[in-house]
Scaffold this motif. Sequence first.
Motif, PDB file in Angstrom:
ATOM      1  N   GLY A  82       0.818  -1.211   0.000  1.00 22.80           N
ATOM      2  CA  GLY A  82       0.000   0.000   0.000  1.00 22.80           C
ATOM      3  C   GLY A  82       0.847   1.255   0.000  1.00 22.80           C
ATOM      4  O   GLY A  82       2.053   1.219   0.255  1.00 22.80           O
ATOM      5  N   GLY A  83       0.216   2.374  -0.293  1.00 24.93           N
ATOM      6  CA  GLY A  83       0.896   3.662  -0.289  1.00 24.93           C
ATOM      7  C   GLY A  83       1.893   3.808  -1.418  1.00 24.93           C
ATOM      8  O   GLY A  83       1.921   3.012  -2.358  1.00 24.93           O
ATOM      9  N   PRO A  84       2.733   4.852  -1.332  1.00 21.90           N
ATOM     10  CA  PRO A  84       3.745   5.065  -2.367  1.00 21.90           C
ATOM     11  C   PRO A  84       4.734   3.905  -2.429  1.00 21.90           C
ATOM     12  O   PRO A  84       5.007   3.257  -1.421  1.00 21.90           O
ATOM     13  CB  PRO A  84       4.453   6.355  -1.915  1.00 21.90           C
ATOM     14  CG  PRO A  84       3.467   7.043  -1.033  1.00 21.90           C
ATOM     15  CD  PRO A  84       2.704   5.941  -0.355  1.00 21.90           C
ATOM     16  N   SER A  85       5.252   3.653  -3.623  1.00 20.03           N
ATOM     17  CA  SER A  85       6.178   2.543  -3.847  1.00 20.03           C
ATOM     18  C   SER A  85       7.609   3.038  -3.887  1.00 20.03           C
ATOM     19  O   SER A  85       7.934   3.951  -4.655  1.00 20.03           O
ATOM     20  CB  SER A  85       5.840   1.847  -5.176  1.00 20.03           C
ATOM     21  OG  SER A  85       4.524   1.343  -5.129  1.00 20.03           O
ATOM     22  N   TYR A  86       8.462   2.439  -3.055  1.00 15.91           N
ATOM     23  CA  TYR A  86       9.876   2.789  -3.011  1.00 15.91           C
ATOM     24  C   TYR A  86      10.713   1.530  -3.182  1.00 15.91           C
ATOM     25  O   TYR A  86      10.494   0.527  -2.498  1.00 15.91           O
ATOM     26  CB  TYR A  86      10.226   3.477  -1.691  1.00 15.91           C
ATOM     27  CG  TYR A  86       9.506   4.793  -1.509  1.00 15.91           C
ATOM     28  CD1 TYR A  86       9.928   5.930  -2.201  1.00 15.91           C
ATOM     29  CD2 TYR A  86       8.396   4.886  -0.687  1.00 15.91           C
ATOM     30  CE1 TYR A  86       9.263   7.138  -2.047  1.00 15.91           C
ATOM     31  CE2 TYR A  86       7.721   6.095  -0.531  1.00 15.91           C
ATOM     32  CZ  TYR A  86       8.162   7.209  -1.218  1.00 15.91           C
ATOM     33  OH  TYR A  86       7.502   8.402  -1.079  1.00 15.91           O
ATOM     34  N   THR A  87      11.688   1.585  -4.070  1.00 17.12           N
ATOM     35  CA  THR A  87      12.530   0.435  -4.378  1.00 17.12           C
ATOM     36  C   THR A  87      13.246  -0.091  -3.135  1.00 17.12           C
ATOM     37  O   THR A  87      13.395  -1.307  -2.973  1.00 17.12           O
ATOM     38  CB  THR A  87      13.539   0.804  -5.480  1.00 17.12           C
ATOM     39  OG1 THR A  87      12.806   1.259  -6.627  1.00 17.12           O
ATOM     40  CG2 THR A  87      14.394  -0.382  -5.870  1.00 17.12           C
ATOM     41  N   ALA A  88      13.684   0.793  -2.254  1.00 19.37           N
ATOM     42  CA  ALA A  88      14.385   0.355  -1.045  1.00 19.37           C
ATOM     43  C   ALA A  88      13.508  -0.581  -0.215  1.00 19.37           C
ATOM     44  O   ALA A  88      13.977  -1.612   0.294  1.00 19.37           O
ATOM     45  CB  ALA A  88      14.817   1.558  -0.212  1.00 19.37           C
ATOM     46  N   ASP A  89      12.234  -0.255  -0.072  1.00 21.36           N
ATOM     47  CA  ASP A  89      11.304  -1.105   0.688  1.00 21.36           C
ATOM     48  C   ASP A  89      11.100  -2.452  -0.009  1.00 21.36           C
ATOM     49  O   ASP A  89      11.059  -3.498   0.632  1.00 21.36           O
ATOM     50  CB  ASP A  89       9.945  -0.422   0.855  1.00 21.36           C
ATOM     51  CG  ASP A  89      10.025   0.850   1.679  1.00 21.36           C
ATOM     52  OD1 ASP A  89      10.910   0.947   2.554  1.00 21.36           O
ATOM     53  OD2 ASP A  89       9.201   1.755   1.443  1.00 21.36           O
ATOM     54  N   THR A  90      10.979  -2.412  -1.320  1.00 25.05           N
ATOM     55  CA  THR A  90      10.743  -3.639  -2.081  1.00 25.05           C
ATOM     56  C   THR A  90      11.939  -4.577  -1.997  1.00 25.05           C
ATOM     57  O   THR A  90      11.777  -5.794  -1.846  1.00 25.05           O
ATOM     58  CB  THR A  90      10.423  -3.297  -3.549  1.00 25.05           C
ATOM     59  OG1 THR A  90       9.326  -2.377  -3.567  1.00 25.05           O
ATOM     60  CG2 THR A  90      10.068  -4.542  -4.338  1.00 25.05           C
ATOM     61  N   LEU A  91      13.144  -4.028  -2.074  1.00 25.49           N
ATOM     62  CA  LEU A  91      14.343  -4.855  -1.941  1.00 25.49           C
ATOM     63  C   LEU A  91      14.419  -5.490  -0.555  1.00 25.49           C
ATOM     64  O   LEU A  91      14.811  -6.654  -0.420  1.00 25.49           O
ATOM     65  CB  LEU A  91      15.599  -4.025  -2.209  1.00 25.49           C
ATOM     66  CG  LEU A  91      15.845  -3.657  -3.672  1.00 25.49           C
ATOM     67  CD1 LEU A  91      16.921  -2.580  -3.774  1.00 25.49           C
ATOM     68  CD2 LEU A  91      16.223  -4.881  -4.493  1.00 25.49           C
ATOM     69  N   ALA A  92      14.036  -4.747   0.476  1.00 24.54           N
ATOM     70  CA  ALA A  92      14.034  -5.302   1.837  1.00 24.54           C
ATOM     71  C   ALA A  92      13.071  -6.488   1.925  1.00 24.54           C
ATOM     72  O   ALA A  92      13.400  -7.522   2.523  1.00 24.54           O
ATOM     73  CB  ALA A  92      13.661  -4.226   2.850  1.00 24.54           C
ATOM     74  N   THR A  93      11.907  -6.367   1.309  1.00 23.33           N
ATOM     75  CA  THR A  93      10.929  -7.456   1.305  1.00 23.33           C
ATOM     76  C   THR A  93      11.456  -8.664   0.534  1.00 23.33           C
ATOM     77  O   THR A  93      11.339  -9.806   0.990  1.00 23.33           O
ATOM     78  CB  THR A  93       9.592  -6.979   0.699  1.00 23.33           C
ATOM     79  OG1 THR A  93       9.086  -5.900   1.492  1.00 23.33           O
ATOM     80  CG2 THR A  93       8.569  -8.098   0.661  1.00 23.33           C
ATOM     81  N   LEU A  94      12.052  -8.412  -0.639  1.00 21.56           N
ATOM     82  CA  LEU A  94      12.615  -9.513  -1.430  1.00 21.56           C
ATOM     83  C   LEU A  94      13.711 -10.244  -0.660  1.00 21.56           C
ATOM     84  O   LEU A  94      13.807 -11.474  -0.710  1.00 21.56           O
ATOM     85  CB  LEU A  94      13.173  -9.001  -2.757  1.00 21.56           C
ATOM     86  CG  LEU A  94      12.179  -8.740  -3.879  1.00 21.56           C
ATOM     87  CD1 LEU A  94      12.891  -8.129  -5.085  1.00 21.56           C
ATOM     88  CD2 LEU A  94      11.467 -10.018  -4.293  1.00 21.56           C
ATOM     89  N   ALA A  95      14.540  -9.497   0.049  1.00 25.31           N
ATOM     90  CA  ALA A  95      15.622 -10.107   0.837  1.00 25.31           C
ATOM     91  C   ALA A  95      15.055 -10.971   1.962  1.00 25.31           C
ATOM     92  O   ALA A  95      15.569 -12.064   2.235  1.00 25.31           O
ATOM     93  CB  ALA A  95      16.543  -9.028   1.396  1.00 25.31           C
ATOM     94  N   LEU A  96      13.994 -10.502   2.618  1.00 28.38           N
ATOM     95  CA  LEU A  96      13.362 -11.294   3.682  1.00 28.38           C
ATOM     96  C   LEU A  96      12.723 -12.569   3.140  1.00 28.38           C
ATOM     97  O   LEU A  96      12.808 -13.631   3.748  1.00 28.38           O
ATOM     98  CB  LEU A  96      12.279 -10.462   4.392  1.00 28.38           C
ATOM     99  CG  LEU A  96      12.755  -9.475   5.443  1.00 28.38           C
ATOM    100  CD1 LEU A  96      11.586  -8.633   5.939  1.00 28.38           C
ATOM    101  CD2 LEU A  96      13.405 -10.202   6.618  1.00 28.38           C
ATOM    102  N   ASP A  97      12.078 -12.441   1.986  1.00 33.69           N
ATOM    103  CA  ASP A  97      11.382 -13.589   1.386  1.00 33.69           C
ATOM    104  C   ASP A  97      12.329 -14.587   0.740  1.00 33.69           C
ATOM    105  O   ASP A  97      11.945 -15.733   0.487  1.00 33.69           O
ATOM    106  CB  ASP A  97      10.366 -13.108   0.338  1.00 33.69           C
ATOM    107  CG  ASP A  97       9.208 -12.344   0.950  1.00 33.69           C
ATOM    108  OD1 ASP A  97       9.020 -12.417   2.186  1.00 33.69           O
ATOM    109  OD2 ASP A  97       8.486 -11.665   0.188  1.00 33.69           O
TER     110      ASP A  97
END
Length: 195
Positions: A82-97
């Motif tokens: 949700g909300g604005p999309s930021y690459t830094a957040d997405t990379l953190a999620t990919l690393a966790l997953d």
Amino acid sequence: MPLRIGLFGGTFDPPHVGHLVTAVNVRHALNLDLVVLMVANVPWQKIEGRRITAAEHRYAMVAAAVADVPGLVAGRDEIDHGGPSYTADTLATLALDNPGATLFTIVGDDAAAGFETWDRYEEVAKRSTLVVVDRPGEPVTLPERFSWERVEVPRLDVSSTDLRLRFHDGRPADFLITDPVLAVIESLELYGAAE
């Protein structure tokens, strides 16, 4: 063995053959296991300029585009967040997953030229290797403090902006988008396709 995952983010409004050509060429050039075409929920750099198609509709188009392409998947983490999309957040999620995965952030030469204006760009550079997708000609270079690769892809002069105008004006979009994407556009009546 840890995966090699490419993150190819975008608005994808709509996704076209240029996106697919980029994704498959980068996957091949860097021997990636997977390229995730991550659909931006609210693309912060585009919210001022125009009306953006609903994120779920853009995701449906990307899912249709990559359904039969080995090694490419549609990503919806940014929509679910949700909300604005930021690459830094997405990379953190990919690393966790994907513990232990080596991450690559795929960007066009225009985005690479403005990389240092990104929100938390240093975090993006720390979490991933940047992949600058260049067209033949004068290459874009990044400062040496960033880990980055250059991949040259065929120049296809296709843009989502032009495609939206084509649908609005009734001009053909044949061979610029795939048939599965066209089917989604028609079924959802996007871009004035069914008017």
